[in-house]
Scaffold this motif. Sequence first.
Motif, PDB file in Angstrom:
ATOM      1  N   CYS A 112     -48.299  89.411  52.584  1.00 26.34           N
ATOM      2  CA  CYS A 112     -48.276  89.847  50.911  1.00 26.34           C
ATOM      3  C   CYS A 112     -47.557  91.058  50.845  1.00 26.34           C
ATOM      4  CB  CYS A 112     -49.616  89.602  50.559  1.00 26.34           C
ATOM      5  SG  CYS A 112     -50.767  90.944  51.178  1.00 26.34           S
ATOM      6  N   GLY A 131     -43.706  84.144  46.300  1.00 31.16           N
ATOM      7  CA  GLY A 131     -44.782  83.744  47.061  1.00 31.16           C
ATOM      8  C   GLY A 131     -45.694  82.419  46.486  1.00 31.16           C
ATOM      9  N   ALA A 181     -51.328  78.474  47.747  1.00 36.24           N
ATOM     10  CA  ALA A 181     -51.179  79.378  49.179  1.00 36.24           C
ATOM     11  C   ALA A 181     -51.928  78.440  50.147  1.00 36.24           C
ATOM     12  CB  ALA A 181     -51.799  80.783  48.989  1.00 36.24           C
ATOM     13  N   ARG A 186     -45.789  83.624  52.404  1.00 34.33           N
ATOM     14  CA  ARG A 186     -45.968  84.660  51.638  1.00 34.33           C
ATOM     15  C   ARG A 186     -47.097  84.170  50.364  1.00 34.33           C
ATOM     16  NH1 ARG A 186     -42.234  89.108  49.192  1.00 34.33           N
ATOM     17  NH2 ARG A 186     -43.518  90.317  47.675  1.00 34.33           N
ATOM     18  N   VAL A 187     -48.073  84.968  50.126  1.00 32.76           N
ATOM     19  CA  VAL A 187     -49.128  84.729  49.320  1.00 32.76           C
ATOM     20  C   VAL A 187     -49.296  85.941  48.312  1.00 32.76           C
ATOM     21  CG1 VAL A 187     -51.965  84.778  49.335  1.00 32.76           C
ATOM     22  CG2 VAL A 187     -50.605  83.889  51.147  1.00 32.76           C
ATOM     23  N   LYS A 188     -49.259  85.336  47.038  1.00 37.44           N
ATOM     24  CA  LYS A 188     -49.610  86.200  45.947  1.00 37.44           C
ATOM     25  C   LYS A 188     -51.196  86.291  46.046  1.00 37.44           C
ATOM     26  CE  LYS A 188     -47.242  83.896  42.715  1.00 37.44           C
ATOM     27  NZ  LYS A 188     -46.267  83.615  41.555  1.00 37.44           N
ATOM     28  N   PRO A 189     -51.746  87.792  46.488  1.00 38.21           N
ATOM     29  CA  PRO A 189     -53.100  87.833  46.519  1.00 38.21           C
ATOM     30  C   PRO A 189     -54.015  88.091  45.373  1.00 38.21           C
ATOM     31  CG  PRO A 189     -52.112  89.642  47.188  1.00 38.21           C
ATOM     32  CD  PRO A 189     -51.229  88.758  46.791  1.00 38.21           C
ATOM     33  N   LEU A 223     -56.657  87.855  51.844  1.00 34.34           N
ATOM     34  CA  LEU A 223     -55.937  87.009  52.811  1.00 34.34           C
ATOM     35  C   LEU A 223     -56.839  86.461  54.069  1.00 34.34           C
ATOM     36  CD1 LEU A 223     -53.290  87.685  51.136  1.00 34.34           C
ATOM     37  CD2 LEU A 223     -52.129  88.295  53.203  1.00 34.34           C
ATOM     38  N   ALA A 246     -56.298  93.253  49.245  1.00 28.73           N
ATOM     39  CA  ALA A 246     -55.504  92.125  49.597  1.00 28.73           C
ATOM     40  C   ALA A 246     -55.611  91.604  50.979  1.00 28.73           C
ATOM     41  CB  ALA A 246     -53.846  92.867  49.391  1.00 28.73           C
TER      42      ALA A 246
END
Lengths: 492, 492
Positions: free
Chosen positions: A254, A226, A234, A203-206, A273, A269
């Motif tokens: 995300c 995330g 990330a 899980r990415v915080k974009p 990613l 986003a």
Amino acid sequence: MNRRTEPSLERRAIAGISDGGFDSVEKRAAASASSTPATSALADSFNGLPGHVWPRNARRQDDGVVTVAGVPLPEIAETYGTPVFVVDEDDFRSRCRDMAEAFGGGHNVHYASKAFLTRTIARWIDEEGLSLDVASLGELQVALAAGFPASRITVHGNNKTDTLLRASVTAGVGHVVLDCAEEIGRLSAIAVEEGVVQEVLVRVKPGIEAHTHEFIATSHEDQKFGFSLASGSAHAACLAAVDAENLKLVGLHCHVGSQVFDAQGFSLAAERLLGLMGELKRDLDPEDASAAVSILDLGGGYGIAYTEGQDPLDVPEVAATLLREVTTHAESLGLTPPELLVEPGRAIAGPSTVTVYTVGTVKDVHTAQDSTRRYLSVDGGMSDNIRPALYQAEYEGRVVNRFVDGEGISTRVVGSHCESGDILLSDVIYPDDITAGDLLAIAGTGAYCYAMSSRYNMFTRPAVVTVRAGRTRLMLRRETLDDLLSLEDGQF
Amino acid sequence: MNRRTEPSLERRAIAGISDGGFDSVEKRAAASASSTPATSALADSFNGLPGHVWPRNARRQDDGVVTVAGVPLPEIAETYGTPVFVVDEDDFRSRCRDMAEAFGGGHNVHYASKAFLTRTIARWIDEEGLSLDVASLGELQVALAAGFPASRITVHGNNKTDTLLRASVTAGVGHVVLDCAEEIGRLSAIAVEEGVVQEVLVRVKPGIEAHTHEFIATSHEDQKFGFSLASGSAHAACLAAVDAENLKLVGLHCHVGSQVFDAQGFSLAAERLLGLMGELKRDLDPEDASAAVSILDLGGGYGIAYTEGQDPLDVPEVAATLLREVTTHAESLGLTPPELLVEPGRAIAGPSTVTVYTVGTVKDVHTAQDSTRRYLSVDGGMSDNIRPALYQAEYEGRVVNRFVDGEGISTRVVGSHCESGDILLSDVIYPDDITAGDLLAIAGTGAYCYAMSSRYNMFTRPAVVTVRAGRTRLMLRRETLDDLLSLEDGQF
């Protein structure tokens, strides 16, 4: 019972007063006398059921009664009592299919359990070929109890316990979404112990926050979920996941927001990613890299219309745009375009459902502005729908047992809880002929209403019934006094 | 599992990372190296249990473990799991007695069920000689199921159904509080049918809104409860109640606010209601008048300290002031001073209880201000305490399984729900040595926490245990998967 003096207010006595406080009995009588028998424009509008707000199979009959899937709502109220949630099964299922079609197949669409989950819902999701997101042990257990195939379950959560991780691994869930560093080691250890190779997403915080009609790009995000893209966290998490024994990184995840009406936040986003996927391709062995960039999960947030003035997100259009953009951008980075996954909850469950209440007391209150506001009390409230109090959410209501034909009056629809903040519709103009005993339905209550319901004030939670092709079925029975007492032992 | 390049971030790999994200592992290692072994001032303060916030029988032992009523909280966590509510029975009972003493006897103190009600709680209230407020059929039924004497029950509500009114009348409740005009006729009819003379109060909107440290006097009040004093509606309601067959008006009721720390709002409300009593004495037969001005019920709202910086309302002082003022003012109007009734809920239940959570993931997040915030996740959240999300309520937490000894770090305590707004403590400075597995207790959770709890994300609601004199007793068992499924029929 005798009175010494004859106060001027006595003529406002109780006989025949069935619909209000004393504040404006006379005023309302006057208003009523001056109103014309013709239906007002407001009433015309109020009797309508805008298709983008109400369930797809909601209709108003010639006698004014509203049906859903052919079942008159007053009949449901009579049989099951009020408040009652009525779920239009075909509406729910059709939104599953719309999503699946838009995003290239049901396997790409993960219904977000948190919006509303029962075993019946899990069965519908399964039958429609969708996948399922769970975010707790309870959601996982309910899904498994419904026989939902574990391989189509994805497990989320900012604080996954070992119990949840082990239950996920042993059940054979499709994916676990890694949310923090130490979870990688714990999940790896459990996968090793259980002799399973667990596929994972990161899980990415974009750095995108999508709001209703706009998005905010920030370099950091102050929230619990995330790994930060901007800080390199990330990227590091992806490498750690690849390194971890018995974990197989298969993509990125995300989530940019809720009730989003504009696709730009999703696009940006996705672009960010994909940028990280490009880095992974550079940094990893070809085999690991190929796996790691298989899935791009853009989460949920697809906005629905709670009121007539709102336009729901055009899902096919957004999907087509996103699919095109992702393909183009991936190819420009030398990547095979990843599968695009989405996680709608509200967009599937929300519009399918109405809550039917019975109107009780009607009270006209002088407000600070020296005008009058009518308070319509209904027999539910913040226990079955906390969203207006919690998020200042707006909804749309309709009288469903008859046509209304009144003049507009400033109205607030309130619940029956012992709390002045127990408000369902804060400030609406409603016809002034709504009275005690009318049935008021509120639309768009399929997501985050029953799911967040409480027993505040010892209210028993409402029944939930499903309707389809003229038939009604009880999905969740109404709670009873026995339920309120069931957690206490006999020797209280 | 192999890597083609050697990224600079690899040294941040997973081995041994048990407490955070990747964001600041190095930063924290450095901070740890520079901290002195001596306990910091923050830690000293953090290890303390301010008596005005924590249960009266909470103590920290020499080994750092916190006990309540002699029972170590870690022992309760071990036995019952976490999250778990722990109620200090003697604290609860002692606050009942304090209230009773301050207001001239338990019969003048009506515990507000909505704060937290179980049969056990009803029994405690009964044993302490207090009266009970209910605001729904469910609350009435639970109280009666506990054997609570109906004659000491008062029934509230803005939308009382005929079912509730009839159940109240037939049970023989002490008082029904009239809230709107049409209710008077309905209650009267039911009382006639049941052959009962029902004593009633009239709920008055006095035009006072009390807030934490101030009050606002308005001529009108835009809320659902009661009859307006300013418009004459309250006066008219009293006359109608006196006129109504089989109803006997015995006093007036008002409620000025919640979490009130200043007595002035109560004083002014009392003065205004006494003014109305003076009018009733003028307008009614002596016998009716004498009855109608028997009770002055000032409702609830007595503020408690949720955090160390708050001063709870000094109940004995406020009570003495109110009793003196009411007596003086009543006599100046030629009235026999009415009985002064109060309706505390939170002030009795709130401080008695702590919620014990287990700390899970610990994550350091770069914030927009380019500083770091630590996210401590606990194994509950907005399902067991919606108040921070709903009211921006603040709370105070403590590690209860040991002494902490760290430097202060900007911290947010979050729950485990799949929602970024699932925050318990939004912005606190906590010692930086709190780690996964620590037990974090939050104080003041006895009111409006369990009472408003949900199963959001299919969380099973926590156990509630009571402690007294070294003994633990289960009041409400933890919910299970079976409870989550119990409302569905077998053929889902």
